[in-house]
Enzyme design. Structure first.
Site, PDB file in Angstrom:
ATOM      1  N   SER A 309      47.370   4.324 -31.733  1.00  0.00           N
ATOM      2  CA  SER A 309      47.163   5.172 -30.568  1.00  0.00           C
ATOM      3  C   SER A 309      47.634   6.600 -30.853  1.00  0.00           C
ATOM      4  O   SER A 309      47.166   7.226 -31.797  1.00  0.00           O
ATOM      5  CB  SER A 309      47.877   4.559 -29.359  1.00  0.00           C
ATOM      6  N   ASP A 365      38.109  -1.249 -26.658  1.00  0.00           N
ATOM      7  CA  ASP A 365      39.235  -0.348 -26.401  1.00  0.00           C
ATOM      8  C   ASP A 365      38.712   1.031 -25.980  1.00  0.00           C
ATOM      9  O   ASP A 365      37.843   1.608 -26.646  1.00  0.00           O
ATOM     10  CB  ASP A 365      40.091  -0.243 -27.661  1.00  0.00           C
ATOM     11  N   HIS A 420      43.845  -2.728 -26.056  1.00  0.00           N
ATOM     12  CA  HIS A 420      44.467  -1.644 -26.819  1.00  0.00           C
ATOM     13  C   HIS A 420      45.718  -2.073 -27.570  1.00  0.00           C
ATOM     14  O   HIS A 420      46.252  -1.317 -28.385  1.00  0.00           O
ATOM     15  CB  HIS A 420      44.805  -0.488 -25.873  1.00  0.00           C
TER      16      HIS A 420
END
Length: 520
Positions: A309, A365, A420
């Site tokens: 991320s 995602d 995610h």
């Protein structure tokens, strides 16, 4: 941004266990009881199924077919098997010597012909770096009641031991990285954190630099420096992530990057204890030192940067700076669920400098689709009309695309957090063979890890969701029978960057600040 990273108060990793699907399926089919369905419930069941299908179509969601659910019930009940059968399989594929092909595995050919099908040696290396990225979450203290909230719970000498990674991958942590969000936070956001008594008002632990040991260096064919960056957890980092402004990464530079990511990477202040130097300065000082040290010994050296991320975004900024500072150093980025970071010129400069990037992306995602949901690399097809646009976002490098629906162990309903999660990514990497095949039957990674911080595993596996947490939420019973917050070991108390720890003084500080039991 990193929705999967809202993880609180972790314990060290428990020993991993594997799932032997072949035995599970065969034995479950033998033992599954025959159940008669009530005739008068058939029409109602069909009406319910049609209603569910209609709703899922309306919401554009994927709802698991009832037939598949029935099949899962046959082979996913863990209680049918003994502990030896459930917990005796290895949790990782054997380590293969890749010294003769490390440059290809490291991306010198942009992983051409290695991704589909996924080369077994590359799969194992991706999992290795992915577990380093996961470690930045597992070791992070995000307990808002902790006086050390925002720090790493362990010192660098024992972080891998506490997380069950010591001896597994063959690396030693040699430097911690701290970063700050150098912004004026809005009042509504400032009220969401309690910073009055924490170890630092400005800084957060953002990851580490590690180096391969002798055995691993021999196996992989070079001395490998790893930088692992943590994803978004702190509220101020969320605010940075959502700013969506492109700014030049250097004076007069056509290459532009997202303002929030760049701010976290470069911000510093003399008025702070832990961010007098920026994350950029901290990491590059250590990487430069290690490269010089091992090159002087005549060794080949590589730099591999990883993150999930926000961590994947910081990894790209780190790679850009490293390639600029240390020309000729083999640099690769392996990111997971990372957003877009910069514009087309930024991507092109990374390519020209020889930085190799492999983006691992889960189809469902949303984070890799941001920023630039509309204004992204897709607009390049209009270049003949518009010219090259310097204000649109673009991804960098090769992509390994995964699909939640490929795994028989995962729920397929809408789950932003689960889609995610870094553990979901690692599970899917471990089971991926190629785009046209099913989940590999000899996947080794423990399926239970998927539910560490989310609820992605099918209920039939009977794995609790969000199970990875500190026992009794961190409280321990003292000698008087009172439940209190324990003091940290002196060696685990954060030390300002550039300082040498004085363990005797730290003991006194910790003792004086320790939360005392309340008598009523």
């Amino acid at each position: 941004m990193a929705m999967s990273t809202m993880i609180h108060n972790h314990l060290p990793a428990i020993p991993h266990t594997g799932v032997n699907r072949n035995k599970l399926v065969a034995r479950a089919h033998q033992e599954a009881p025959v159940v008669d369905r009530p005739i008068n419930g058939t029409k109602a069941s069909k009406r319910a199924a049609r209603l569910a299908e209609s709703l899922s179509n309306l919401l554009h969601l994927h709802v698991e077919p009832p037939q598949r659910r029935e099949v899962m019930k046959h082979y996913s009940s863990w209680d049918s098997f003994g502990d030896d059968e459930k917990h005796s399989t290895p949790t990782m594929s054997p380590k293969e010597v890749i010294s003769d092909k490390w440059r290809e595995i490291h991306g010198c050919t942009d992983w051409d012909s290695l991704l589909d099908p996924l080369h077994p040696c590359l799969r194992r290396e991706i999992l290795k770096y992915g577990e380093f990225a996961q470690a930045t979450y597992d070791a992070f203290d995000f307990d808002r009641f902790s006086e050390y909230c925002g720090s790493c719970r362990f010192n660098s000498n024992k972080i891998f031991e506490k997380l069950g990674l010591d001896g597994k991958h063959g690396y030693k942590v040699c430097k911690y990285i701290y970063a700050m969000s150098h912004i004026d936070m809005p009042q509504w956001l400032n009220r969401t954190v309690h910073l009055g008594d924490t170890w630092s008002r400005d800084s957060n632990w953002m990851g580490f630099v590690a180096i391969s040991d002798e055995e691993e260096t021999h196996r992989i064919g070079r001395r490998d420096i790893v930088v692992a960056w943590r994803g978004t957890v702190a509220p101020s980092e969320w605010y940075e992530d959502f700013q969506r402004k492109l700014e030049p990464i250097g004076p007069g530079d056509d290459a532009k990057v997202e303002h929030g990511f760049h701010s976290i990477y470069t911000s510093k202040s003399e008025h702070t204890r832990y961010s007098k130097s920026s994350a950029s300065e901290q990491v590059m000082k250590e990487v430069t030192r290690l490269v010089k040290l091992y090159k002087e010994k005549g060794e080949e050296v590589s730099l591999t940067i990883t993150g999930h991320s926000l961590g994947g975004a910081l990894a790209l900024l780190n790679a850009y700076e490293a390639a600029t500072t240390i020309p000729g150093l083999p640099i690769s980025v392996i990111s997971f669920g990372a957003p877009r970071v910069g514009n087309i010129a930024f991507r092109d400069q990374l390519h020209q400098m020889g930085v190799k990037t492999l983006r691992v992306v889960v189809k469902q995602d949303l984070v890799p689709k941001m920023p630039g949901v509309v204004f992204n690399e897709g607009l390049q097809k209009f270049d003949e009309i518009t010219g090259t646009l310097d204000w649109v976002y673009t991804h960098v490098g090769a992509e390994l695309r995964l699909d939640v629906r490929s795994s028989p162990y995962l729920k397929h309903g809408f789950n932003l957090l689960g889609f995610h999660s870094q553990e979901t990514y690692l599970h899917l990497v471990d089971g991926f063979v190629c785009q046209s095949s099913s989940f590999r039957e000899d996947a080794r990674r423990d399926v239970a890890l998927v539910n560490k911080a989310c609820d992605m595993l099918v209920d039939e596996l009977r794995i609790p969701h969000c199970w990875y947490q500190m026992e009794n939420k961190g409280l321990v019973r003292n000698a008087h029978g009172r439940w209190v917050k324990p003091k940290r070991e002196a060696e685990d108390v954060p030390v300002p960057v550039g300082s040498q720890p004085n363990f005797h003084a730290l003991d006194e500080i910790v003792e004086s600040r320790r939360l005392q039991p309340v008598y009523v």
